[in-house]
Design a protein around this motif. Structure first.
Motif, PDB file in Angstrom:
ATOM      1  N   ALA A 202       0.826  -1.205   0.000  1.00  0.00           N
ATOM      2  CA  ALA A 202       0.000   0.000   0.000  1.00  0.00           C
ATOM      3  C   ALA A 202       0.863   1.259   0.000  1.00  0.00           C
ATOM      4  CB  ALA A 202      -0.938  -0.007   1.203  1.00  0.00           C
ATOM      5  N   THR A 203       2.114   1.137   0.485  1.00  0.00           N
ATOM      6  CA  THR A 203       3.001   2.303   0.553  1.00  0.00           C
ATOM      7  C   THR A 203       3.980   2.380  -0.616  1.00  0.00           C
ATOM      8  OG1 THR A 203       4.558   1.097   1.951  1.00  0.00           O
ATOM      9  CG2 THR A 203       2.857   2.404   3.064  1.00  0.00           C
ATOM     10  N   GLY A 204       3.922   1.427  -1.527  1.00  0.00           N
ATOM     11  CA  GLY A 204       4.815   1.484  -2.688  1.00  0.00           C
ATOM     12  C   GLY A 204       5.496   0.159  -2.994  1.00  0.00           C
ATOM     13  N   GLU A 205       6.614   0.260  -3.691  1.00  0.00           N
ATOM     14  CA  GLU A 205       7.341  -0.935  -4.116  1.00  0.00           C
ATOM     15  C   GLU A 205       7.987  -1.642  -2.924  1.00  0.00           C
ATOM     16  OE1 GLU A 205       8.932   0.151  -8.515  1.00  0.00           O
ATOM     17  OE2 GLU A 205       9.958   1.127  -6.853  1.00  0.00           O
ATOM     18  N   ARG A 206       8.131  -2.956  -3.056  1.00  0.00           N
ATOM     19  CA  ARG A 206       8.785  -3.765  -2.028  1.00  0.00           C
ATOM     20  C   ARG A 206      10.029  -4.375  -2.640  1.00  0.00           C
ATOM     21  NH1 ARG A 206       7.538  -9.302   0.364  1.00  0.00           N
ATOM     22  NH2 ARG A 206       6.569  -9.606  -1.663  1.00  0.00           N
ATOM     23  N   PHE A 207      11.154  -4.288  -1.913  1.00  0.00           N
ATOM     24  CA  PHE A 207      12.446  -4.775  -2.406  1.00  0.00           C
ATOM     25  C   PHE A 207      13.030  -5.816  -1.464  1.00  0.00           C
ATOM     26  CE2 PHE A 207      11.994  -0.648  -4.376  1.00  0.00           C
ATOM     27  CZ  PHE A 207      12.495  -0.846  -5.656  1.00  0.00           C
ATOM     28  N   GLN A 208      13.838  -6.708  -2.045  1.00  0.00           N
ATOM     29  CA  GLN A 208      14.622  -7.675  -1.286  1.00  0.00           C
ATOM     30  C   GLN A 208      15.941  -7.872  -2.025  1.00  0.00           C
ATOM     31  OE1 GLN A 208      12.035 -11.113  -1.149  1.00  0.00           O
ATOM     32  NE2 GLN A 208      10.701 -10.181   0.388  1.00  0.00           N
ATOM     33  N   TRP A 209      16.906  -8.445  -1.311  1.00  0.00           N
ATOM     34  CA  TRP A 209      18.200  -8.748  -1.918  1.00  0.00           C
ATOM     35  C   TRP A 209      18.161 -10.164  -2.469  1.00  0.00           C
ATOM     36  CZ3 TRP A 209      21.855  -5.271  -2.823  1.00  0.00           C
ATOM     37  CH2 TRP A 209      21.792  -4.064  -2.121  1.00  0.00           C
ATOM     38  N   GLY A 210      18.305 -10.298  -3.773  1.00  0.00           N
ATOM     39  CA  GLY A 210      18.334 -11.607  -4.411  1.00  0.00           C
ATOM     40  C   GLY A 210      19.761 -12.143  -4.418  1.00  0.00           C
ATOM     41  N   LEU A 211      19.957 -13.278  -3.772  1.00  0.00           N
ATOM     42  CA  LEU A 211      21.268 -13.938  -3.729  1.00  0.00           C
ATOM     43  C   LEU A 211      21.190 -15.206  -4.570  1.00  0.00           C
ATOM     44  CD1 LEU A 211      24.129 -14.569  -2.600  1.00  0.00           C
ATOM     45  CD2 LEU A 211      22.979 -15.642  -0.648  1.00  0.00           C
ATOM     46  N   HIS A 212      22.095 -15.321  -5.516  1.00  0.00           N
ATOM     47  CA  HIS A 212      22.185 -16.561  -6.283  1.00  0.00           C
ATOM     48  C   HIS A 212      23.656 -16.827  -6.585  1.00  0.00           C
ATOM     49  CE1 HIS A 212      20.967 -19.885  -8.792  1.00  0.00           C
ATOM     50  NE2 HIS A 212      21.905 -19.507  -9.633  1.00  0.00           N
ATOM     51  N   SER A 213      24.109 -17.996  -6.204  1.00  0.00           N
ATOM     52  CA  SER A 213      25.472 -18.411  -6.559  1.00  0.00           C
ATOM     53  C   SER A 213      25.455 -19.906  -6.834  1.00  0.00           C
ATOM     54  CB  SER A 213      26.474 -18.077  -5.450  1.00  0.00           C
ATOM     55  OG  SER A 213      26.247 -18.876  -4.318  1.00  0.00           O
ATOM     56  N   ARG A 214      26.337 -20.285  -7.711  1.00  0.00           N
ATOM     57  CA  ARG A 214      26.517 -21.695  -8.054  1.00  0.00           C
ATOM     58  C   ARG A 214      28.013 -21.884  -8.257  1.00  0.00           C
ATOM     59  NH1 ARG A 214      26.402 -24.308 -13.569  1.00  0.00           N
ATOM     60  NH2 ARG A 214      25.969 -26.503 -13.203  1.00  0.00           N
ATOM     61  N   ASN A 215      28.590 -22.748  -7.438  1.00  0.00           N
ATOM     62  CA  ASN A 215      30.037 -22.916  -7.461  1.00  0.00           C
ATOM     63  C   ASN A 215      30.425 -24.388  -7.382  1.00  0.00           C
ATOM     64  OD1 ASN A 215      29.374 -20.347  -5.653  1.00  0.00           O
ATOM     65  ND2 ASN A 215      31.182 -19.921  -6.896  1.00  0.00           N
ATOM     66  N   TYR A 216      31.636 -24.650  -7.825  1.00  0.00           N
ATOM     67  CA  TYR A 216      32.252 -25.972  -7.814  1.00  0.00           C
ATOM     68  C   TYR A 216      33.172 -26.031  -6.596  1.00  0.00           C
ATOM     69  CZ  TYR A 216      34.611 -29.950 -10.151  1.00  0.00           C
ATOM     70  OH  TYR A 216      35.120 -31.167 -10.506  1.00  0.00           O
ATOM     71  N   TRP A 217      32.874 -26.895  -5.647  1.00  0.00           N
ATOM     72  CA  TRP A 217      33.629 -26.980  -4.404  1.00  0.00           C
ATOM     73  C   TRP A 217      34.300 -28.340  -4.266  1.00  0.00           C
ATOM     74  CZ3 TRP A 217      31.794 -24.498   0.683  1.00  0.00           C
ATOM     75  CH2 TRP A 217      31.277 -23.212   0.454  1.00  0.00           C
ATOM     76  N   LEU A 218      35.454 -28.343  -3.632  1.00  0.00           N
ATOM     77  CA  LEU A 218      36.100 -29.589  -3.212  1.00  0.00           C
ATOM     78  C   LEU A 218      35.474 -30.056  -1.905  1.00  0.00           C
ATOM     79  CD1 LEU A 218      39.856 -28.721  -3.789  1.00  0.00           C
ATOM     80  CD2 LEU A 218      38.503 -30.405  -5.040  1.00  0.00           C
ATOM     81  N   ASP A 219      35.474 -31.352  -1.661  1.00  0.00           N
ATOM     82  CA  ASP A 219      34.911 -31.873  -0.416  1.00  0.00           C
ATOM     83  C   ASP A 219      35.625 -31.304   0.810  1.00  0.00           C
ATOM     84  OD1 ASP A 219      37.246 -33.312  -0.900  1.00  0.00           O
ATOM     85  OD2 ASP A 219      36.349 -35.273  -0.517  1.00  0.00           O
ATOM     86  N   ASP A 220      36.906 -30.986   0.687  1.00  0.00           N
ATOM     87  CA  ASP A 220      37.659 -30.416   1.811  1.00  0.00           C
ATOM     88  C   ASP A 220      37.104 -29.071   2.263  1.00  0.00           C
ATOM     89  OD1 ASP A 220      39.325 -32.600   1.595  1.00  0.00           O
ATOM     90  OD2 ASP A 220      40.927 -31.507   0.555  1.00  0.00           O
ATOM     91  N   ASP A 221      36.396 -28.379   1.390  1.00  0.00           N
ATOM     92  CA  ASP A 221      35.873 -27.049   1.704  1.00  0.00           C
ATOM     93  C   ASP A 221      34.452 -27.070   2.259  1.00  0.00           C
ATOM     94  OD1 ASP A 221      38.219 -25.855   0.820  1.00  0.00           O
ATOM     95  OD2 ASP A 221      37.483 -25.728  -1.246  1.00  0.00           O
ATOM     96  N   LEU A 222      33.779 -28.206   2.241  1.00  0.00           N
ATOM     97  CA  LEU A 222      32.378 -28.247   2.650  1.00  0.00           C
ATOM     98  C   LEU A 222      32.150 -27.810   4.089  1.00  0.00           C
ATOM     99  CD1 LEU A 222      30.984 -31.416   0.837  1.00  0.00           C
ATOM    100  CD2 LEU A 222      30.764 -29.003   0.199  1.00  0.00           C
TER     101      LEU A 222
END
Length: 141
Positions: free
Chosen positions: A74-94
């Protein structure tokens, strides 16, 4: 021999997410050169979400954090921060996943799916589910 994983984060963060949290995410995503002064080097020893130009994932790694219009009130536009990442990880980093999950969980807007991980040739996922400012990993088939 190490196992390799696809790690995906895909969620909306509250528009009121503190600037220091956004700065830490930007650093991890490779969108900021300098390590934020507020960032504990022990909890975040290196960038976890920055795209690797030589990634072995089909289509490569991706990283995005942007303020998005997600609707109107009712007061105007609504915003949020869109986070999207897709990465290749080694099991040691999990073990480092908890650093990102702890950072974003209190700011995730909607409970439910927030990303997943899977061994690179597997079809089974471990889904990151956010609830009430926290998270859990659930196996999905």
């Amino acid at each position: 021999m190490s196992l390799h994983y696809e790690v995906v984060f895909s969620c909306f963060l509250d528009d009121e997410t503190p600037p220091d949290v956004l700065d830490v995410l930007r650093w991890h995503l490779g969108m900021r050169d300098e390590r934020p002064a507020t960032l504990d080097a022990e909890d975040h020893p290196y960038r976890l979400l920055a795209p690797d130009p030589d990634s072995y994932l089909p289509g490569g790694d991706v990283a995005s954090l942007r303020r998005q219009r997600v609707g109107f009130t009712a007061t105007g536009e609504r915003f949020q921060w869109g986070l999207h990442s897709r990465n290749y990880w080694l099991d040691d980093d999990l073990g480092e996943l908890v650093s990102i999950l702890d950072l974003i969980a209190p700011h995730v807007v909607e409970d439910g799916y927030g990303g997943h991980l899977r061994e690179e040739y597997d079809t089974d996922l471990v889904v990151f589910e956010f609830r009430d400012g926290s998270y859990v990993g659930n196996r999905a088939h």
